[in-house]
Design a protein around this motif. Sequence first.
Motif, short mmCIF file in Angstrom:
data_model
loop_
_atom_site.label_atom_id
_atom_site.label_comp_id
_atom_site.label_asym_id
_atom_site.label_seq_id
_atom_site.Cartn_x
_atom_site.Cartn_y
_atom_site.Cartn_z
N LEU A 119 0.83 -1.21 0.00
CA LEU A 119 0.00 0.00 0.00
C LEU A 119 0.86 1.26 0.00
N LEU A 120 1.84 1.32 0.89
CA LEU A 120 2.70 2.50 0.98
C LEU A 120 3.54 2.68 -0.27
N CYS A 121 4.04 1.57 -0.82
CA CYS A 121 4.84 1.65 -2.04
C CYS A 121 4.04 2.28 -3.16
N ASN A 122 2.77 1.91 -3.27
CA ASN A 122 1.92 2.44 -4.33
C ASN A 122 1.54 3.91 -4.06
N LEU A 123 1.14 4.21 -2.83
CA LEU A 123 0.68 5.56 -2.52
C LEU A 123 1.80 6.59 -2.56
N LEU A 124 3.04 6.15 -2.31
CA LEU A 124 4.17 7.07 -2.31
C LEU A 124 4.91 7.10 -3.64
N ASN A 125 4.28 6.53 -4.66
CA ASN A 125 4.88 6.56 -6.00
C ASN A 125 4.42 7.83 -6.72
#
Length: 204
Positions: A119-125
Amino acid sequence: MTALLVFGLAILLAAVVPGPDFAMVVRNTVVSGRGSGMWTAAGIGLGIAVWVVATSIGLAALLAASALAFTAVKLAGAVYLVYLGVRAIVAAVRERRRPAAAIELGRGMSRWAAFRSGLLCNLLNPKAVVLFTALMPQFLDTGDALRIVELAAVGMAVCAGFYLALANLIGLMRTFLERPRVRAWLNGATGAVMVALGVRVAAN
């Protein structure tokens, strides 16, 4: 229906291109098993749904328009990727220095940790800001809440489905990948990729 199919295809094409999400699923599956990879895929899928909704209500457009906000998201994403990459490289170095018999196999991360990492990897992209700001207006009818839900569901299903398939494919090869030295090499390789992606994100 045609619009939803086209939107789903666009999301699939974006997912197929290797990037932070791809590297995260590969890394978590190799290190912690197919289950961790699948929970990572679920987190990425939820991230896609969040981006669809955020874009629809104007948040992503606001981020794209504000240089300061966009830079903050970009740097946060870069730091997160570098942090994960360095951790993977350190783990790989430690494993390579230990005797093969001393390396514990099958160590898994919790479901929540795997889900959160996706989730964080996607949202912080930061590339997601650009992608969805450009993509969403072509499929969204102003004020149509049902269409927003439909697009979010399609995006989540397509993206999560692709990464679930990827996690299961890697899981099928786990007998080979569980070899201590192979796993250490892959851990180091994916870590290096994450660090490189983080540096590239920060530099662009």
